[in-house]
Design an enzyme around this catalytic site. Structure first.
Site, PDB file in Angstrom:
ATOM      1  N   LYS A  15       7.348 -44.178 -29.383  1.00 45.45           N
ATOM      2  CA  LYS A  15       6.854 -43.262 -28.352  1.00 45.45           C
ATOM      3  C   LYS A  15       6.407 -41.932 -28.982  1.00 45.45           C
ATOM      4  O   LYS A  15       5.341 -41.399 -28.689  1.00 45.45           O
ATOM      5  CB  LYS A  15       7.980 -43.018 -27.340  1.00 45.45           C
ATOM      6  CG  LYS A  15       7.803 -41.846 -26.447  1.00 45.45           C
ATOM      7  CD  LYS A  15       6.791 -42.141 -25.405  1.00 45.45           C
ATOM      8  CE  LYS A  15       6.466 -40.925 -24.577  1.00 45.45           C
ATOM      9  NZ  LYS A  15       5.622 -41.199 -23.469  1.00 45.45           N
ATOM     10  N   CYS A  55       4.147 -33.787 -22.783  1.00 46.09           N
ATOM     11  CA  CYS A  55       4.313 -34.918 -23.711  1.00 46.09           C
ATOM     12  C   CYS A  55       3.677 -34.619 -25.063  1.00 46.09           C
ATOM     13  O   CYS A  55       4.366 -34.394 -26.053  1.00 46.09           O
ATOM     14  CB  CYS A  55       3.687 -36.168 -23.114  1.00 46.09           C
ATOM     15  SG  CYS A  55       4.284 -36.488 -21.459  1.00 46.09           S
TER      16      CYS A  55
HETATM   17  N1  SAJ Z   1      -6.700 -33.337 -24.539  1.00 44.72           N
HETATM   18  C1  SAJ Z   1      -7.689 -32.771 -25.316  1.00 44.72           C
HETATM   19  N2  SAJ Z   1      -8.650 -33.581 -25.820  1.00 44.72           N
HETATM   20  C2  SAJ Z   1      -8.678 -34.916 -25.570  1.00 44.72           C
HETATM   21  C3  SAJ Z   1      -7.655 -35.491 -24.795  1.00 44.72           C
HETATM   22  C4  SAJ Z   1      -6.669 -34.658 -24.288  1.00 44.72           C
HETATM   23  O1  SAJ Z   1      -7.712 -31.557 -25.548  1.00 44.72           O
HETATM   24  O2  SAJ Z   1      -9.600 -35.584 -26.053  1.00 44.72           O
HETATM   25  C5  SAJ Z   1      -5.632 -32.479 -24.015  1.00 44.72           C
HETATM   26  C6  SAJ Z   1      -5.553 -32.503 -22.479  1.00 44.72           C
HETATM   27  O3  SAJ Z   1      -6.470 -31.620 -21.900  1.00 44.72           O
HETATM   28  C7  SAJ Z   1      -4.112 -32.090 -22.255  1.00 44.72           C
HETATM   29  C8  SAJ Z   1      -3.397 -32.710 -23.467  1.00 44.72           C
HETATM   30  O4  SAJ Z   1      -4.394 -32.998 -24.418  1.00 44.72           O
HETATM   31  O5  SAJ Z   1      -3.978 -30.692 -22.316  1.00 44.72           O
HETATM   32  C9  SAJ Z   1      -2.624 -33.955 -23.156  1.00 44.72           C
HETATM   33  O6  SAJ Z   1      -3.368 -34.793 -22.279  1.00 44.72           O
HETATM   34  P1  SAJ Z   1      -3.528 -36.352 -22.495  1.00 44.72           P
HETATM   35  O7  SAJ Z   1      -4.406 -36.885 -21.447  1.00 44.72           O
HETATM   36  O8  SAJ Z   1      -3.923 -36.640 -23.896  1.00 44.72           O
HETATM   37  O9  SAJ Z   1      -2.056 -36.908 -22.417  1.00 44.72           O
HETATM   38  P2  SAJ Z   1      -0.846 -36.783 -21.378  1.00 44.72           P
HETATM   39  O10 SAJ Z   1       0.085 -35.743 -21.914  1.00 44.72           O
HETATM   40  O11 SAJ Z   1      -1.283 -36.674 -19.981  1.00 44.72           O
HETATM   41  O12 SAJ Z   1      -0.209 -38.249 -21.557  1.00 44.72           O
HETATM   42  C10 SAJ Z   1       0.186 -38.662 -22.855  1.00 44.72           C
HETATM   43  C11 SAJ Z   1      -0.345 -40.078 -23.091  1.00 44.72           C
HETATM   44  N3  SAJ Z   1      -0.119 -40.453 -24.501  1.00 44.72           N
HETATM   45  C12 SAJ Z   1      -1.105 -40.993 -25.256  1.00 44.72           C
HETATM   46  O13 SAJ Z   1      -2.225 -41.157 -24.840  1.00 44.72           O
HETATM   47  C13 SAJ Z   1      -0.730 -41.379 -26.639  1.00 44.72           C
HETATM   48  C14 SAJ Z   1       0.351 -41.066 -22.164  1.00 44.72           C
HETATM   49  O14 SAJ Z   1      -0.019 -42.399 -22.466  1.00 44.72           O
HETATM   50  C15 SAJ Z   1       1.885 -40.918 -22.315  1.00 44.72           C
HETATM   51  O15 SAJ Z   1       2.563 -41.793 -21.429  1.00 44.72           O
HETATM   52  C16 SAJ Z   1       2.241 -39.493 -21.938  1.00 44.72           C
HETATM   53  O16 SAJ Z   1       1.598 -38.628 -22.893  1.00 44.72           O
HETATM   54  C17 SAJ Z   1       3.739 -39.334 -22.025  1.00 44.72           C
HETATM   55  O17 SAJ Z   1       4.386 -39.407 -20.969  1.00 44.72           O
HETATM   56  O18 SAJ Z   1       4.260 -39.221 -23.128  1.00 44.72           O
END
Ligand code: SAJ
Length: 422
Positions: free
Chosen positions: A215, A269
């Site tokens: 994870k 996360c």
């Molecule tokens: N973000 C960027 N650029 C991107 C993608 C995201 O700047 O290309 C930023 C988003 O704006 C946000 C942050 O990253 O601020 C996190 O967003 P996210 O959509 O990447 O992830 P979370 O935190 O909503 O969910 C993540 C996911 N993990 C992965 O994709 C590896 C999800 O599958 C997990 O279940 C979740 O963390 C968790 O609960 O750990």
């Protein structure tokens, strides 16, 4: 397996962003589910068939399973065949706070009977599931618990991380593959029975520490990839290159997949979990730490740009009005935890040489401390905020902002941290 041994009643501890949808999905598959939360208001709301979080379709399914008496909420666990622990594991002062996990395990202990399953889902440092197994064994000396090499036990214990993306939780809970780390192979097999009730994805069995680390690894991988994109965005600014076009082109390579730059990384996360690895192995996790630092620095870089636009307006004799679009940690969610957009808004609000117009479609009122500033206003219609502003800062690419016509930005200083208009 005899019918007696089947999982029929499931108790889910923690009714937050993961626990509630998990409870609801289990109930929607005909299980009898007890959802437990320490917050009385949350419990009362769920028992009325309502929800306290924003997640597509969750409200309708919750209303249905509560009405059908398949889900009921309570403030303390009740007897069940399986206990799923999905409580927060915040990170404070350089270490994971496991107090909620241990409190949940302590609340479950008196309910346990031979044949029960306990699964931890909360993001946790390697070793946590072994820790709660030891805790349960101490609290219930009348029952036998699993340990490495001892596969015969009264209670099965496993770790199974959730991997769902907020905004797609009901789909991903069902469709994603899941990693199941049992304390022993028998524990993994018993936990597999639970997840088979609602998962259509592969259920991948492994050891408990590997599952815990898996994870953390997934979220660290994403954090490092986003840090690379954020670093590229700063480099491209200096070299006068459009970073979004650059990444789009580079991603045409069959083995390249760079994520998107933004104002920083937020949420509970990706912005947190890598620190669990750094805390567990500080000298060996240089790259993971640096990625965190790169992403954590990005809001300051955006603030410098806003500062210089405000100074530019002032030297032209204007007191700037700044429109900030979005406060959530990512698009189309109502969650502001660790939000870089909120951090940026809080700093800009503290400046006394500009007026701040904030648009956030998921907020009815400004979160504290923004609400206390006289020169900061929440504007419900983003196009009005843009119309009245000299400087427009795109912080969160909520879907509703796609409707903003480009002409609306004519004659404005635009700082687009998400590449919406670039
Ligand atoms: N973000 C960027 N650029 C991107 C993608 C995201 O700047 O290309 C930023 C988003 O704006 C946000 C942050 O990253 O601020 C996190 O967003 P996210 O959509 O990447 O992830 P979370 O935190 O909503 O969910 C993540 C996911 N993990 C992965 O994709 C590896 C999800 O599958 C997990 O279940 C979740 O963390 C968790 O609960 O750990």
């Amino acid at each position: 397996m005899s019918d007696n041994n089947k999982l029929k009643t499931i108790c889910v501890i923690g009714l937050g962003y993961i626990g509630l949808p998990t409870a609801v999905v289990l109930a929607s598959r005909g299980m009898s589910v007890i959802g437990v939360d320490v917050n009385k208001d949350v419990v009362a709301k769920i028992n009325r068939g309502e929800i306290h979080i924003v997640e597509p379709d969750l409200d309708a399914v919750t209303a249905r399973v509560v009405q059908n008496k398949l889900l009921c909420a309570a403030t303390a666990p009740m007897a069940a065949d399986a206990f799923v622990i999905a409580v927060p594991t915040p990170f404070h002062d350089g270490k994971a706070d496991l107090s909620y996990v241990h409190a949940a395990a302590a609340s479950v202990a008196p309910m346990l009977k031979a044949g029960d399953l306990v699964v931890l889902e909360s993001t946790s440092p390697p070793g946590t599931t072994e820790g709660i197994t030891a805790q349960l064994a101490k609290l219930r000396p009348d029952l036998s618990f699993p340990s490495v090499g001892n596969d015969t036990c009264d209670i099965h214990v496993a770790y199974c991380p959730e991997r769902v993306l907020p905004g797609r939780v009901l789909i991903e809970l069902v469709e994603n593959d899941r990693v199941i780390g049992g304390m022993t192979p028998q524990c993994s097999a018993r936990a597999e029975e639970l997840y088979r009730i609602f998962c259509t994805g592969s259920l991948l069995k492994t050891g408990v520490r590997t599952a815990e680390m898996c994870k953390l690894t997934e979220n660290s991988f994403r954090d490092i990839n986003i840090a690379f994109a954020n670093e590229l965005s700063v480099i491209c600014d200096k070299l006068d290159i459009n970073v979004w076009e650059l990444i789009r082109l580079a991603n045409h390579h069959p083995r390249v997949n760079i994520l998107q730059p933004g104002p920083g990384v937020g949420g509970h996360c990706i912005a947190v979990d890598p620190w669990f690895i750094v805390a567990a192995a500080p000298t060996a996790s240089r790259l993971i730490r640096t990625a965190r630092e790169v992403n954590d620095d990005k809001p300051s870089y955006v603030l410098e740009k806003i500062r210089s636009a405000v100074a530019g307006a002032r030297s032209a004799g204007t007191q700037a009005k700044v429109a900030l679009l979005g406060l959530a940690f990512k698009p189309d969610v109502d969650d502001f935890r660790e939000s870089p957009a909120l951090r940026i808004a809080q700093v800009v609000a503290g400046w006394n040489d500009c007026t701040v117009l904030i648009s956030e479609p998921h907020a009815q009122t400004l979160p504290c401390p923004l609400a206390s500033y006289k020169h900061v206003r929440l504007v419900s219609d983003a196009s009005v905020a843009i119309r009245d502003a000299h400087i427009v800062v795109m912080l969160v690419n909520h879907r509703v902002y796609n409707k903003i016509p480009r002409e609306a930005l004519k004659d404005k200083a635009v700082i687009d941290t998400r590449g919406v208009w670039s």
